[in-house]
Scaffold this motif. Structure first.
Motif, mmCIF file in Angstrom:
data_model
loop_
_atom_site.group_PDB
_atom_site.id
_atom_site.type_symbol
_atom_site.label_atom_id
_atom_site.label_comp_id
_atom_site.label_asym_id
_atom_site.label_seq_id
_atom_site.Cartn_x
_atom_site.Cartn_y
_atom_site.Cartn_z
ATOM 1 N N ALA A 193 -2.608 10.785 1.992
ATOM 2 C CA ALA A 193 -1.733 11.861 1.510
ATOM 3 C C ALA A 193 -0.255 11.466 1.537
ATOM 4 O O ALA A 193 0.529 11.903 0.684
ATOM 5 N N LEU A 194 0.126 10.652 2.496
ATOM 6 C CA LEU A 194 1.544 10.256 2.610
ATOM 7 C C LEU A 194 1.932 9.259 1.518
ATOM 8 O O LEU A 194 3.056 9.294 0.995
ATOM 9 N N TYR A 195 1.006 8.371 1.203
ATOM 10 C CA TYR A 195 1.320 7.244 0.326
ATOM 11 C C TYR A 195 1.996 7.620 -0.998
ATOM 12 O O TYR A 195 3.040 7.039 -1.343
ATOM 13 N N PRO A 196 1.455 8.583 -1.772
ATOM 14 C CA PRO A 196 2.067 8.868 -3.084
ATOM 15 C C PRO A 196 3.515 9.372 -2.975
ATOM 16 O O PRO A 196 4.301 9.171 -3.897
ATOM 17 N N HIS A 197 3.855 9.997 -1.851
ATOM 18 C CA HIS A 197 5.232 10.466 -1.666
ATOM 19 C C HIS A 197 6.168 9.293 -1.390
ATOM 20 O O HIS A 197 7.368 9.373 -1.640
ATOM 21 N N LEU A 198 5.606 8.221 -0.845
ATOM 22 C CA LEU A 198 6.434 7.076 -0.457
ATOM 23 C C LEU A 198 6.474 5.993 -1.535
ATOM 24 O O LEU A 198 7.441 5.229 -1.609
ATOM 25 N N SER A 199 5.439 5.934 -2.382
ATOM 26 C CA SER A 199 5.392 4.824 -3.351
ATOM 27 C C SER A 199 6.515 4.934 -4.382
ATOM 28 O O SER A 199 7.064 3.920 -4.812
ATOM 29 N N GLY A 200 6.882 6.156 -4.744
ATOM 30 C CA GLY A 200 7.995 6.331 -5.693
ATOM 31 C C GLY A 200 9.299 5.838 -5.089
ATOM 32 O O GLY A 200 10.102 5.174 -5.766
ATOM 33 N N ILE A 201 9.502 6.140 -3.799
ATOM 34 C CA ILE A 201 10.718 5.695 -3.095
ATOM 35 C C ILE A 201 10.714 4.159 -3.028
ATOM 36 O O ILE A 201 11.719 3.497 -3.310
ATOM 37 N N ALA A 202 9.548 3.607 -2.678
ATOM 38 C CA ALA A 202 9.423 2.149 -2.558
ATOM 39 C C ALA A 202 9.695 1.460 -3.900
ATOM 40 O O ALA A 202 10.388 0.435 -3.955
ATOM 41 N N ARG A 237 5.790 -3.643 -8.174
ATOM 42 C CA ARG A 237 5.735 -2.175 -8.173
ATOM 43 C C ARG A 237 4.431 -1.748 -7.502
ATOM 44 O O ARG A 237 3.411 -2.423 -7.629
ATOM 45 N N TYR A 238 4.451 -0.626 -6.802
ATOM 46 C CA TYR A 238 3.285 -0.133 -6.073
ATOM 47 C C TYR A 238 2.576 0.929 -6.893
ATOM 48 O O TYR A 238 3.234 1.784 -7.494
ATOM 49 N N PRO A 239 1.246 0.895 -6.895
ATOM 50 C CA PRO A 239 0.498 1.916 -7.641
ATOM 51 C C PRO A 239 0.724 3.301 -7.040
ATOM 52 O O PRO A 239 1.181 3.428 -5.904
ATOM 53 N N GLU A 240 0.357 4.334 -7.805
ATOM 54 C CA GLU A 240 0.635 5.706 -7.370
ATOM 55 C C GLU A 240 -0.297 6.195 -6.272
ATOM 56 O O GLU A 240 0.034 7.130 -5.567
ATOM 57 N N ASP A 241 -1.478 5.605 -6.190
ATOM 58 C CA ASP A 241 -2.414 6.092 -5.166
ATOM 59 C C ASP A 241 -2.783 4.970 -4.209
ATOM 60 O O ASP A 241 -2.796 3.795 -4.567
ATOM 61 N N HIS A 242 -3.089 5.382 -2.983
ATOM 62 C CA HIS A 242 -3.298 4.392 -1.931
ATOM 63 C C HIS A 242 -4.545 3.541 -2.159
ATOM 64 O O HIS A 242 -4.550 2.349 -1.833
ATOM 65 N N ALA A 243 -5.598 4.143 -2.737
ATOM 66 C CA ALA A 243 -6.829 3.379 -2.968
ATOM 67 C C ALA A 243 -6.539 2.164 -3.857
ATOM 68 O O ALA A 243 -7.042 1.063 -3.609
ATOM 69 N N SER A 244 -5.709 2.353 -4.868
ATOM 70 C CA SER A 244 -5.375 1.233 -5.764
ATOM 71 C C SER A 244 -4.576 0.166 -5.024
ATOM 72 O O SER A 244 -4.761 -1.030 -5.252
ATOM 73 N N PHE A 245 -3.685 0.607 -4.139
ATOM 74 C CA PHE A 245 -2.909 -0.385 -3.381
ATOM 75 C C PHE A 245 -3.813 -1.159 -2.417
ATOM 76 O O PHE A 245 -3.698 -2.387 -2.276
ATOM 77 N N LEU A 246 -4.750 -0.448 -1.776
ATOM 78 C CA LEU A 246 -5.679 -1.134 -0.867
ATOM 79 C C LEU A 246 -6.542 -2.145 -1.611
ATOM 80 O O LEU A 246 -6.848 -3.208 -1.089
ATOM 81 N N LYS A 247 -6.882 -1.807 -2.851
ATOM 82 C CA LYS A 247 -7.674 -2.726 -3.666
ATOM 83 C C LYS A 247 -6.882 -4.029 -3.865
ATOM 84 O O LYS A 247 -7.432 -5.120 -3.745
ATOM 85 N N GLN A 248 -5.590 -3.888 -4.123
ATOM 86 C CA GLN A 248 -4.747 -5.085 -4.275
ATOM 87 C C GLN A 248 -4.724 -5.894 -2.971
ATOM 88 O O GLN A 248 -4.796 -7.124 -2.997
ATOM 89 N N CYS A 249 -4.625 -5.191 -1.844
ATOM 90 C CA CYS A 249 -4.632 -5.878 -0.540
ATOM 91 C C CYS A 249 -5.936 -6.663 -0.374
ATOM 92 O O CYS A 249 -5.923 -7.833 0.004
ATOM 93 N N HIS A 250 -7.043 -5.989 -0.702
ATOM 94 C CA HIS A 250 -8.343 -6.630 -0.497
ATOM 95 C C HIS A 250 -8.496 -7.846 -1.390
ATOM 96 O O HIS A 250 -9.005 -8.880 -0.967
#
Ligand SMILES: O=C(O)CCC(=O)C(=O)O
Ligand SMILES: [Fe+2]
Length: 249
Positions: free
Chosen positions: A96-105, A117-130
């Protein structure tokens, strides 16, 4: 991916994470992060939730590893990294926190001239990490007793790093412990460093820059280098839970 915390602690997520997180004034939080590198989200957790999460510390089955800070020169104190699946409340808050912070990031990267650039949702960012080989969860529970402290550091665990993280104070200052202030330092190019002490109460969260952020100067933006830590605990016991958005290698 998340297990309900209520199966092992008496703290159901009474207010869903998205509603709870969405209730903050994110424009103000973004302005604080932009201006000072940190923003407080008051009372993100109730005292009961704080107690339930602190209570997990002694239950080894929730964790993938245990770090005694003095053994690594990280300070004095200890912490444990949760394993997947995360307790529901922590997984829920991270998502829930991630989308509020990704725009700032993303705004920070634009101002610093960084292409990422960071995706809008955390699941997509975790996919990149994996995909980058960073698969181990980084949320952690920390415990400090008198004399303990956390040296200034940056929580980087691989090439991919989300530039903002969150820490939640689970203990009540003055009642459960004294000392143990959350500290941020900001190293400015060719200038002296700036320190920020963040006053927190039980359940308050602080969102802060992990490593770099842009600062507006007279000739455009310059980049500062941040570190965070905790001053010496003078008495009592202090617990915090850290929410880091990138997984570790
Ligand atoms: O105990 C604290 O307040 C800081 C913990 C920390 O270093 C973190 O959450 O990354
Ligand atoms: Fe940290």
């Amino acid at each position: 991916m998340n297990t309900p915390i209520s199966t092992f602690a008496p703290a159901p997520l009474e207010i869903p994470a998205a509603a709870r997180v969405g209730a903050y004034d994110w424009q103000t939080a973004a302005a604080e992060l932009d201006g000072f590198g940190c923003a407080v989200l008051p009372r993100l957790l109730t005292p009961e939730e704080c107690r339930a999460i602190s209570g997990l510390y002694s239950q080894e089955r929730h964790f993938r590893s245990h770090v005694i800070m003095a053994r690594h020169g990280f300070g004095k104190g200890e912490y444990r990294y949760f394993h997947y699946p995360l307790p529901e409340i922590l997984g829920g808050l991270r998502t829930a926190l991630y989308p509020h912070l990704s725009g700032i990031a993303n705004g920070w990267n634009e101002r610093m001239g960084t292409e990422e650039r960071y995706p809008e949702d955390h699941a997509s960012f975790l996919k990149q990490c994996h995909e980058a080989g960073q698969t181990r969860p980084t949320p952690l529970l920390l415990q400090y007793v008198p004399g303990d402290f956390n040296c200034l550091h940056q929580d980087l665990y691989g090439e991919l790093a989300f530039p903002i993280q969150v820490a939640i104070l689970l203990s009540e200052p003055g009642r459960d412990f004294t000392g143990g202030e959350f500290v941020l330092t900001e190293q400015r190019p060719r200038m002296q460093s700036r320190a920020e002490v963040v006053p927190l109460r039980q359940g308050d969260a602080v969102a802060f820059a992990v490593h770099n952020r842009p600062v507006r100067g007279t000739k455009g933006n310059y980049r500062v280098n941040l570190r965070h830590g905790v001053s010496r605990v003078r008495s009592g016991k202090r617990h915090t839970v850290g929410i880091i958005f990138h997984d570790a290698r």
